[in-house]
Every structure is written in C-alpha cells, then in structure tokens.
Scaffold this motif. Structure first.
Motif, short mmCIF file in Angstrom:
data_model
loop_
_atom_site.label_atom_id
_atom_site.label_comp_id
_atom_site.label_asym_id
_atom_site.label_seq_id
_atom_site.Cartn_x
_atom_site.Cartn_y
_atom_site.Cartn_z
N PHE A 1 0.85 -1.19 0.00
CA PHE A 1 0.00 0.00 0.00
C PHE A 1 0.88 1.24 0.00
O PHE A 1 1.93 1.26 0.64
N SER B 1 -5.13 3.58 -5.35
CA SER B 1 -4.80 2.44 -6.20
C SER B 1 -5.20 2.71 -7.65
O SER B 1 -4.67 2.10 -8.56
N ASN C 1 -2.62 3.08 -10.34
CA ASN C 1 -1.91 1.93 -10.91
C ASN C 1 -2.27 1.73 -12.37
O ASN C 1 -1.48 1.24 -13.16
#
Lengths: 641, 257
Positions: A150, A289, A292
C-alpha cells in the motif's frame, strides 16, 4: 506556572529496548487502587474507543464523551485502505525495524525516533487484538490473513477489510467499549460536546461539556483527561473529513496551556473528486490504487473545449509521465498533488470549473477489458458515477487533491502526555508519530496503538504518583469559570444580529486556507493569509447569524464555536508555515525546492518540532522547539526522478 | 450534465419531542442536479435563515455512506428511491423539475423524534451493550494467524458486519422491527470461530433486549430492500436458529451444541 521545557522523556537504551525498559520502569497501580481513579476520555474514534475500553478493562472508572449520537459513528469509520503491521506474513523482509524506518523516512525525518519505533513494535499486537474481537479482515483461501502492498511500500504489510477497514476496526473498538459500558466500568455520554478543558493548580482535572439535545452545560472532574478528538482538516471547509469533525477540544486545551505542535503539517490526498459549486459540502476520496492503471493528463491547449475523447494524443499533456519517467503516474502523494495544482493554476484544468485533471482508464480498458477493470475498481467507479453522474468507463475521471489528514496536533511526550500534566492526547489529535507526512495505512495503526497498548501503561505511571488523592471537586472556581465562559459564548453568539450563516464564513475561511496554506506555500501568500484571516474573523464575529435557542438542539450554534476556533487555528497554521523556512513532507515552501522541484529540507536549521504557546493572539504565539536527534537513522533527501 | 430544477418539499417540522409536528411546504427553486440531497437541504437552510426562519434540523456526518448518521424517509422510502444508497449518497439528478418531495424522519416508536428530522436511535447501542461483542481484553489475544478462518466464512461475516446502524430497516418495516440490524450484528460474530464461545448467550440476550424496544418480524422483507448496504435477510433466519437453540440448551452444561 506552565511548563514549556518540552522534555520528550525518551527512555534511555537502544531503540529496541526503550519501550520494554520504560514499561518496567513505570510505576504500577494495584487493581484495588485503580477503582479509586477516574479518567475522562473525549472522543470515541479508534484512539478514544480503544483507550476507554482498555482503561475500563483495567478497572479505572472511565467517563467517555462523544458528540455523535453513537460511539460507533466517529470519523475513523470512513478510513478505506488498511492498517499496517510488521507481521512479515509474506516472508518478504518486513520487520519492526523496517516499518520504523519507512515511517520515519516517510515522515521526512520530522518525527521522534523512539515513538516511531514503539509504534512499529506494537503494530503486530493490534492485528492480534482486532482478529480476536472479530474484525473480518481479508483472508486467503487457506484461511490465513491476506496482506497487500500500500502507498508505495516495498513489502506487503497492509491488513484490510475490503475498502472499509476503518469501519471494521472501529466496530471492533466500539464493541469493546460497549462491553465496558455494560460492565459499568465506562459511563458513556453521547451527544455531548467538550467545550472547555479545566486546569487547576497547573494540572488538567476535568472538562465542561454541553449536552447537544438539552443545551445543558455540565462539569466533569477526574484524575486525568485524555483527548482523542481527531484532526483539524475541516479548517479547509472542503476536506474528506466528516461534517462535524473539528479542532475545538484540542484548540481549547491549547488555549489553557497545551502546546500545539507542527500545525502546518497537513496532508493532501491526490485522488479526490473535484469540488463543484458553492453548495458542495465535502470531498470524496477515491483510492490511490486507481493510479496503478489510470493515466493522468490535461489538454495542452488552454482554451480546450472539446470532450476528452475528441482530443488527439499529441494535444494531451501526460505531465507526470513526462516529468517523472521512472515513477510516472505513481509518484508519491505530495508530488502528484502539487503537479495537479500547477497545471490547474496555469488554466489547463478540466471540467466545467476547470478545477481537475483527467485520470484516464481508456488504455487499461483497451488492454485488459472492461471486466478486469470492473473487478479491480468497480466499487470506486460506482462511487464516482454516483457523485458526478459521469460514466468513468466511457469518459476519463476528473480528479483533484483534497485535504484528508493533519499530522500536527497537541504536543505530547513519550508518555503521550502534553506539557499540561494530566492531559493525555492520543490518535490524530496529537502530533507524535507521523512527522511531516503520514504513510498510507498508518493512521489506523497509530490510533489503536495509542489506545490499546501505550496509554494504558503510561497513564498508570502518571496516576501512581497521585495515589490517595481525591479528584478535584467540580465546585472549584476553575470549573465554574469554565462553565460561565461557555455560557457567555453561547449568549453572545445567539444575540448577534448579523446577516450571514456560519457555513458562509466557514466556506470563505476554507478558501483562504486552501489557497495560501494548502499544498504549496510561499512567503507572500502566508503573509496575505495572516492579514485576510483576521479580517474575515472580525466580520464573522460581527455578521454571523444564528436563530433558535441555547436550550435545545441547535446545529448552527454548535458550528459557530467550532468555526470560531478554526479562525484562530488557521492563523497559527500560517504562522508555523511561515516560520518553517524549508520544505518537508506535506509542508512545501516554494522558496525551498531542489532544481527538480522536490521538497528541500534544511536539517541544520529545522530539525525540530515546533511547539506553540498560546499568548492570547494566534499571530503572536510563542515558539518553543523540541530538537529531533537522530541517533539510529541518517536523514536523506528523497528523489523520484 | 448539470441542470437547475425546482422542487416542492413537504418537510416534517417539530420543535421538540413533546410538541406536535406538522408538514411545512417549502419551494426549493434553482437546485443543481449535481447537488446531493443533503446539499439541497443545506441550500434550503441557508435560504430559510435569510428570511429569519429556523433551519431544518437533520443529521449527517461522513456524507459518504459509511457512518450511518443520516437517514430520511423520502417519498415514503427509507433513504429514498435508489437501491443500496444512504440518504447522503442520493443526488438531485434522481429528481425531475416540478417534483414534490415528502421528507420525514424515521418513523418508529423506538426512535422518538428529537427535532424536525432528527430521531433518537439509542436503543441500537443498548442492543450492542447486551452482547454485541467478543469478550477479549486488550492484550489477551492470541497470535492472529493461529485460528484460520475459511475465506467464505470471513466474507459472509463481513457481509453482516457491513451494517452501518442507520436504522433504515426499522423505518421501512411495517412492524418497526429491528431484526435485520440485530441479526447482522449477531451473525457477524456468531459466524466466526472467535465468536463461538458466546454464540448462544449472545443471540439470546441481544434478541431479548431488542424485543424491549421494537416490534416483531413478520417476514415482509422491506428491511432488506431499504438497507443501504444490501444486508440479506438470511441473517435473520440464521439468528432465529441460534435463538431457538439458546432456549433448548441447559445453560449450566456444555452439551447444547
């Protein structure tokens, strides 16, 4: 006499031994003596609920206060990502020392080594405790706990419960708290807002609270007071904080003598849904996230009016990929945030208000297909569509940074006690462990470490020196004075014959704080803030308008006091940011950057925590310094090129 | 795309718990369809203040559907017309220009009205107090990976644990029953290995505490469709099973499995 020597009380010995030694050296309170001590805990988030529950289990008589209608609603509940712990279940090289090192480095070398090491040390016990309480963490098919990487960490040490880790951890702490309420070890007061800290003979001895339903103001005395009242992100008006989050408990404690440390350290999260019009009441965070697979861009043309799909590739500026070829769209939070601000300030923002940047999934959708992307991010795409009405499978998302955490807070020593004896501060409300920047999935860790595993020891050590002492009577003048201060404040607010709502002033204050004490700061802007904020504060005091009465539910009246405190705190933030002539973590001074535009620390001059003393005027606050000594790690300059 | 719409609100106003309440008609003009439902009420409140009328009291906190503080009956539906949506997540683009919108507080005897749209949901806390926990003191826990929990068990427990305690299930139920809330809380713990030691005591005491306040479940299923977290009424069936077993056992002996 108030004490501003700011002795951090760091135990001697090697890093690995400090906490063990300290626990052994701490005085204990025997079980039958614990019954004699009363403790007040304000706030029922992760830190407050875990502290109140743990102290109740030990046998102390605890009074717990929350302004929410139930202890389960504190804003810890909204944390999404996860909680770090150095279990090393993945066998990928994690250890207490590595979690310590990552946290100290992530905080840009502006936190205390001993505290951070202890945090890493107790992190594994937190996971054990939460699992035993029934927190349904994500698991692998073999039934063991799952972890993920994370926030750019190189090891997978983050435990999570879907995207609702904070909710599940808080429900665990809340259930432990309610168990102690049932056992009559904790007396829980909901819908009760702390409005004054009471100090008697130089010690914190109680609080004055207002019952939000009846308006009744009452005094509560105890042998010590624990504040677990969260951060001050709502000073920006628009933030990812909940509507009621405020700084009043810590600010009023500050005005009674508690030092306020590092107020300028605030964290901005890069991927939030941009603000809309003036009616917008809060900002919603979208998990990091997304970066990504999403590509960040803005149009090259300042007057671009086409819809994004019609803008050809060569007229798009993928500014992160160009500027940071190695990390691209995955640069750290603050770097991503500042670059978004730069292009929006240039006038190349997107959306009808030109206040966002695109986060474009079309490449990933083409490469992996819609089903795969839906599997990874479906929940987030749904949130986005619900709020904006736009379909992110067809159009790029619009994102922009928003405030979501404050590293600054009340100064505490290694025992989590402020410079006011008897006043302990835990969780986001203190300044202790995150330095100038907090790593992802570390806020939940710190709140629970403080409440379950640190405070129960250090508070006992303090109380052991007061064995046999009765608590101060709530009929002492200090309590009466605090009560009458609350009453006179209420009367003055309600008799003010102004024309504008509290929200109006909060919104205007937020704009100033965001513009000048936001992601990027400079001397001229900070000086401007220091003249604009008092001017607006003056107008606020003159022109606020509140209807209704003091003796019943009055939500505007509640807000008035909180916003008044934000006005003062904002000035201290500006002053702190102005004094700190360097860039570090969340504090970026434009005058202090590397040729590549990265934050440039000045360790020789600024390797200290700023702890401010209240003098009656936030602009004239007095600076005290706690020097940070790095015995075990060597501060380095980071680079993401 | 953003539009401006005019809607007519019929809002429940009540100054205090013991005063009689009434519906007030408020014209809410020029409302952006990008505004959330609660932001629309914020705008209405600012306008009420301008004409010296006290703002409408309503509750909200996180405004992202997780804290469970908000909750309004909107045109007779708990949390309004959208599936799996808390009031704070509802947006004005769900409504059309010229719509009439009736806004009421949760309607249930167990949730007395405090003011306008604000109700007292403290019986939920009392239910938790009666057994909604696993008895483990801080520091007494075993190593976390010592007890494997099958993934599907953990996932199902999570489905129950997703409850935000908003009270929509009670408000939607014709009997004002709190079975869905209570069952979700019981099953979250009863499904997990950690929760087994207190499983039957938990079911018994929480159900009995619930019955002190709330009506009885007659399987309408309104709760499930109103629930912003889509919690399944299967949990009610499983809870009934645990409750019946709790009544059949000999409490002094461990022979009741």
């Amino acid at each position: 006499m108030l004490n501003f020597e700011l002795n951090p009380n760091i135990p001697t010995g090697d890093l690995e031994e400090k906490w063990q030694n300290h626990k052994f050296a701490s005085q204990l309170v025997s079980p039958n003596n614990k019954r004699q001590f009363e403790v007040i805990v304000v706030g029922t988030g992760l830190a407050g609920a875990s502290a109140a529950a743990s102290l109740g289990e030990l046998g102390y008589k605890v009074k717990s206060f929350t302004y929410n209608d139930s202890a389960r609603r504190a804003h810890s509940i909204a944390a999404q990502g996860g909680i770090n712990a150095s279990k090393n279940y993945k066998n990928d090289g994690d250890s207490t020392y590595r979690l310590f090192y990552d946290t100290i480095k992530g905080g840009d070398y502006r936190s205390r080594e001993a505290n951070v090491y202890r945090l890493a040390e107790v992190s594994t016990s937190i996971i054990d405790q939460c699992v035993a309480q029934g927190v349904p963490f994500a698991r692998e098919y073999g039934g063991l706990l799952d972890n993920r990487s994370f926030g750019g960490a190189q090891v997978s040490r983050t435990f999570y419960a879907r995207g609702q880790t904070g909710q599940q951890l808080l429900l665990g702490a809340y259930s432990a708290l309610m168990r102690q309420v049932a056992a009559k070890n904790v007396e829980l007061h909901t819908r009760s807002e702390m409005l004054e800290l009471v100090v008697h003979d130089g010690r914190a001895v109680g609080v004055v609270v207002r019952d939000l339903l009846t308006g009744q103001v009452s005094s509560h005395s105890a042998h010590c007071v624990v504040l677990a009242t969260g951060g001050y992100g709502n000073v920006y008006y628009l933030s990812t904080n909940a509507m009621m989050c405020n700084a009043s408990a810590i600010w009023r404690a500050h005005k009674k003598g508690a030092a306020f440390a590092n107020p300028c350290y605030t964290q901005i999260h890069p991927t939030c849904i941009p603000a809309g019009e003036d009616f917008q009441s809060k900002l919603t965070l979208m998990s990091e996230s997304l970066r990504n697979d999403g590509r960040v861009w803005v149009p090259r043309d300042f007057d671009e009016a086409r819809s994004p799909a019609d803008i050809p590739e060569d007229e798009r500026d993928y500014y992160l990929e160009t500027k940071y070829p190695a990390f691209g769209n995955l640069v750290p939070r603050d770097v991503a945030s500042r670059n978004a601000k730069t292009v929006v300030d240039q006038g190349r923002g997107v959306g009808s208000l030109k206040n966002g940047v695109y986060l474009d999934f079309s490449d990933a959708l083409g490469r992996d297909g819609e089903d795969t992307i839906r599997g990874k991010y479906g929940n987030l795409f749904d949130i986005y569509q619900r709020i904006t009405g736009e379909d992110p499978y067809k159009h790029p998302m619009r994102i922009y940074p928003a405030t979501h955490y404050t590293m600054g807070g009340l100064w505490v020593d290694y025992n989590l006690m402020s410079n006011l004896p008897g006043l302990f501060v835990v969780g986001e409300a203190n300044f202790s462990d995150h330095g100038a920047n907090r790593l992802g999935a570390s806020a939940l860790m710190q709140g629970l470490a403080d409440g379950y595993f640190i405070l129960p020891y250090t508070l006992g050590n303090y109380l052991s020196n007061h064995l046999g002492e009765a608590k101060v009577s709530d009929r002492e003048p200090a309590f009466k004075q605090a009560e009458s201060k609350v009453d006179s404040g209420t009367k003055r607010y309600l008799s003010n014959m102004g024309t504008k709502s509290i929200d109006h002033f909060h919104r205007e204050l937020g704009k100033i704080v965001w513009d000048y004490i936001g992601m990027s700061r400079n001397r001229a802007g900070l000086e401007r803030a220091l003249s604009d904020i008092p001017a607006l504060a003056h107008e606020f005091q003159k022109d606020m308008k509140i209807l209704g009465s003091a003796d019943g539910l009055n939500q505007s009246l509640e807000k008035a006091g909180r916003v008044a405190d934000f006005f003062e705190l904002a000035q201290l933030m500006a002053k702190d940011a102005l004094e700190r002539e360097e860039s570090c973590g969340g504090h970026f001074r434009e005058e202090h950057q590397t040729p590549e535009g990265e934050a440039l620390r000045h360790d020789d001059d600024f390797s200290f925590a700023s702890a401010w003393e209240w003098t009656g005027d936030p602009k004239k606050a007095k600076l005290h310094k706690e020097d940070l000594n790095f015995e075990f790690v060597t501060p380095t300059q980071r680079s993401y090129k | 795309m953003e539009e401006k719409i005019n809607v007519t609100l019929k809002v429940w106003r009540q100054t205090s718990p013991n005063e009689p309440g009434f519906f007030e008609i408020i014209e809410a003009n020029d409302i952006s369809t990008d505004a959330s439902f609660l932001e629309m009420l914020d705008v209405v409140n600012e306008r009420l203040l301008d004409i010296d009328r006290e703002p409408i009291a309503f509750e909200s906190d996180c405004r992202e559907g997780i804290c469970g503080t908000c909750g309004l009956m909107i045109n007779g539906q708990a949390h309004g017309p959208e599936k799996a949506t808390a009031t704070c997540q509802l947006h004005m683009r769900t409504f059309k220009n010229g719509d009439n919108i009736i806004i009421e507080p949760w309607r249930a005897d167990a949730f007395p009205i405090i003011k306008d749209l604000v109700v007292d949901r403290s019986p939920f806390d009392e239910i938790i107090e009666s057994g909604g926990y696993i008895s483990v003191n801080s520091g007494a826990a075993a190593e976390a990976n010592q007890i494997p929990v099958p993934k599907e068990v953990a996932d199902t427990a999570f489905d129950a644990a997703a409850c935000i305690g908003c009270g929509a299930c009670v408000a939607a139920c014709p009997n004002s029953a709190a079975q869905l809330f209570t069952a979700a809380k019981i099953q979250h713990l009863n499904l997990l290995p950690q929760g087994q030691a207190e499983r039957y005591n938990r079911a018994e005491s929480m159900i009995e505490k619930m019955e002190e306040f709330f009506g009885t479940c007659t399987n309408h299923g309104e709760c499930e469709s109103a629930c912003p977290k889509e919690i399944s009424i299967d949990f009610i069936a499983w809870t009934n099973r645990d409750f019946i077993k709790s009544k059949l056992r000999n409490p002094k002996k461990a022979n009741y499995k």
